[in-house]
Write an enzyme that holds these catalytic residues in place. Structure first.
Site, short mmCIF file in Angstrom:
data_model
loop_
_atom_site.label_atom_id
_atom_site.label_comp_id
_atom_site.label_asym_id
_atom_site.label_seq_id
_atom_site.Cartn_x
_atom_site.Cartn_y
_atom_site.Cartn_z
N TYR A 182 -24.74 -27.50 -40.72
CA TYR A 182 -24.86 -27.42 -39.27
C TYR A 182 -25.34 -28.79 -38.81
CZ TYR A 182 -24.17 -22.39 -39.09
OH TYR A 182 -23.62 -21.14 -39.15
N HIS A 214 -15.59 -25.52 -38.38
CA HIS A 214 -15.54 -24.06 -38.33
C HIS A 214 -15.88 -23.53 -36.94
CE1 HIS A 214 -16.92 -19.93 -39.07
NE2 HIS A 214 -16.04 -19.94 -40.03
N HIS A 215 -16.99 -23.98 -36.37
CA HIS A 215 -17.26 -23.64 -34.97
C HIS A 215 -18.22 -24.66 -34.36
CE1 HIS A 215 -20.68 -21.11 -36.65
NE2 HIS A 215 -21.31 -21.75 -35.68
N HIS A 285 -20.64 -26.60 -36.92
CA HIS A 285 -20.71 -25.99 -38.25
C HIS A 285 -19.50 -26.51 -39.05
CE1 HIS A 285 -20.22 -22.04 -40.80
NE2 HIS A 285 -20.41 -23.12 -41.53
N HIS A 364 -23.19 -11.22 -31.12
CA HIS A 364 -24.00 -11.97 -32.08
C HIS A 364 -24.90 -11.07 -32.92
CE1 HIS A 364 -26.29 -15.35 -33.68
NE2 HIS A 364 -27.39 -14.69 -33.40
N HIS A 366 -26.87 -11.33 -37.18
CA HIS A 366 -27.01 -12.17 -38.37
C HIS A 366 -26.16 -11.57 -39.50
CE1 HIS A 366 -30.80 -14.44 -36.82
NE2 HIS A 366 -29.68 -14.81 -36.25
N MET A 439 -30.31 -9.41 -35.63
CA MET A 439 -30.20 -9.43 -34.18
C MET A 439 -29.07 -8.49 -33.78
SD MET A 439 -30.55 -13.42 -33.10
CE MET A 439 -32.13 -14.25 -33.25
#
Length: 569
Positions: A182, A214-215, A285, A364, A366, A439
């Site tokens: 990241y 990736h993002h 990422h 979102h 985890h 989350m």
């Protein structure tokens, strides 16, 4: 739409969606054809119980067919051939394979293509094979790519003549030679930059790095700090200044396979001007499983903005669960459900009389998250799905434009449900910010902006305390309920037998909740928000029944021969 399938970029998938035909057209570009290819879909990217289109060759003759793999990974020709070959042609770039597949085939061996994430799988045949059954998929060079196949069919709004662009890009970074990085880079707006509206954004990807980026996300920093340090380095580095943690307000987010993101004609995302920070944080990422060394990258996001402000400011609201350890998932669960509420009392107080319009959403969780859905409920009756992803992956989070705008009126409820899998864990997973904590959030993008930034819930802590007391009465192992022991510690010491699991599920399904009905400064709207009754649902939405395409008569369960000439390495 197009996406590289493999990290080297040897396979490129393009597709388009026909909603009238309820079908997807796929085009695969195979740059270096050896002896064939597997391409298909499965629940979470496994090669067992997968739905596959297969191209194979014995070196002389080539064949194409619709196949499926069983729980052991053995391939079988499908009795109903639903991947329809439309053409194959050689070109200087490689072999183009064109085929079509209906969203729903009503064939029990086929994958149902629905909204949300689809796990695409591919395998490259490096040796000739004499039959489909002879393919050993464990020996195939293979991988997975996640995409949203069914993109919304939105009309692109007209863009204003005074539109300007700004690129927030990494400054010629050397991508670290490790699988996951990241990267954080701080950028700033010009001094005295007045208020503008962002009206669209798109990715800027350095040529050759399409399979590595990736993002990406662009965050705006908190306005209460006058300045932020410059930084360009890994986000998890000890050298990263702590103040960068105050740059959390999402301006733009992109994930592989996503296109440009457009705001609706009547709204824009405000940035610049008084009360707004000049500082932005770009986070990229990089996914580098082949551990390339020395790759340079200047990818990022291009913002399109206008000084002619649109009628409404767009806002972002957080729905779901508060980040707190009182919401926990026992270990060894295959589908444990947690639900977060935005109650009628909060929307009644915080939303304007005419309501708000949700046009996009980013789900979102985890690592344990498997499904996420938000439903709008009015007077106890479920009315509409705001956004649902039944094959959700924490490794693929993008802001998705909704197929239709969802109107939310004062007094409506927004109920967000997450399904988790903790089969690989030996102790409880509690809610929180850590990657091994969980989350359950839906960031909804809407207009007109209101003061309501967060509308979330958690179980009442007093009721959770009673749960631990009950566990102690029924079990020999003690859970220390004294105040100095933290809630995570209490959860970690619960013996997870079926009784304790079931009682926790029941507790979450009936105990009152603590509501967070918050303004942007993390201050709650005035009112009584503790020990609120759990919203009740009297009427649920019907599950949509898949439409079966008219069968054009039985297509024989035989592969289609292709004339590709002799194939050799």
């Amino acid at each position: 739409y197009k996406v590289p399938l493999d990290p080297q970029g040897l396979l490129e998938l393009s597709w388009n969606v026909s909603y009238p035909e309820q079908a997807v057209h796929f085009q695969l570009l195979i740059r270096d054809l050896q002896f064939g290819l597997l391409f298909g879909m499965s629940d979470r990217g496994e090669f067992e119980n997968a739905d596959l289109a297969v191209l194979w060759s014995d070196g002389h003759n080539s064949y194409f067919g619709d196949a499926w793999s069983d729980a052991k990974g053995q391939l079988h020709m499908d009795s109903q051939q639903d991947y329809q070959l439309l053409g194959a042609r050689r070109a200087p770039k490689g072999l183009y394979l064109l085929f079509r597949r209906a969203f729903s085939t009503c064939d029990p061996k086929d994958y149902l293509i629905e909204d949300g994430t689809v796990h695409l799988i591919y395998g490259i045949l490096e040796k000739p094979v004499h039959s489909l059954q002879a393919i050993n998929i464990s020996a195939v060079h293979r991988g997975l790519q996640r995409v949203q196949l069914l993109k919304p069919n939105i009309t692109i709004p007209e863009l204003p003549s005074d539109m300007k662009t700004m690129e927030i890009v990494a400054p010629d970074v050397v991508i670290p030679s490790q699988e996951t990085t990241y990267w954080c880079y701080m950028a700033e707006l010009p001094d005295g930059f007045p208020k503008h509206h962002i009206i669209m954004y798109e990715p800027v990807i350095t040529a050759g790095n399409e399979a590595l980026v990736h993002h990406m996300e662009v965050f705006q920093c908190a306005a209460e700090f006058d300045s932020f340090p410059h930084y360009n380095g890994p986000c998890d580095s000890k050298m990263k200044p702590d103040r960068l943690n105050y740059c959390r307000h999402v301006l733009a987010a992109w994930a592989m396979g996503a296109q440009a993101f457009y705001y609706p004609e009547e709204a824009g995302l405000a940035f610049g001007g008084p009360g707004s920070s000049r500082y932005l944080r770009l986070e990229i990422h990089y996914h580098n499983p082949l551990v390339f060394k020395g790759r340079r990258d200047s990818s990022g996001i291009r913002l399109y903005y206008t000084a002619t402000l649109r009628r409404y400011d767009a806002g972002i609201m957080e729905l779901g669960l508060v980040y707190t350890p009182v919401m926990a998932i026992p270990p060894g669960e295959d589908a444990f459900i947690l639900t977060g509420y935005c109650t009628d009392k909060c929307t009644q107080l915080a939303l304007p009389a005419a309501g708000i319009r949700i046009f996009a959403s980013q789900l979102h969780t985890h690592l344990a998250g498997r499904k996420v859905v938000t439903v709008l409920s009015r007077d106890g009756r479920e009315r509409q799905v705001v956004n649902a992803d039944g094959h959700y992956s924490p490794h693929f989070q993008e802001i998705r434009m909704l197929k239709e705008v969802v109107a939310v009126l004062p007094g409506d409820e927004l109920i967000t449900t997450c399904t988790y899998n903790t089969e690989d864990r030996s102790r409880a997973t509690v809610g929180g910010f850590g990657i091994l904590e969980e989350m359950c959030v839906n960031y909804v993008h809407y207009y007109p902006q209101t003061q309501l930034e967060l509308c979330k819930s958690a179980v009442d802590p007093g009721y959770l305390h009673r749960y631990f007391n009950l566990v102690n009465r029924f079990n020999d192992e003690e859970v220390c309920t004294c105040p100095q022991v933290s809630i995570p510690q209490q959860f970690f010491s619960v013996p997870w037998n079926t009784f304790n699991r079931d009682v926790l599920k029941s507790l979450y399904g009936f105990a009152p909740i603590s509501m967070h009905c918050n303004k942007s400064s993390a201050v709650r709207f005035p009112g009584e928000w503790e020990k609120q009754p759990l919203p009740t649902t009297t009427e649920r939405l019907q599950e949509p029944v898949p439409r079966c395409p008219p069968t054009p008569g039985p297509r024989p369960a035989a592969p289609v021969p292709l004339n590709l000439g002799e194939l050799r390495k």
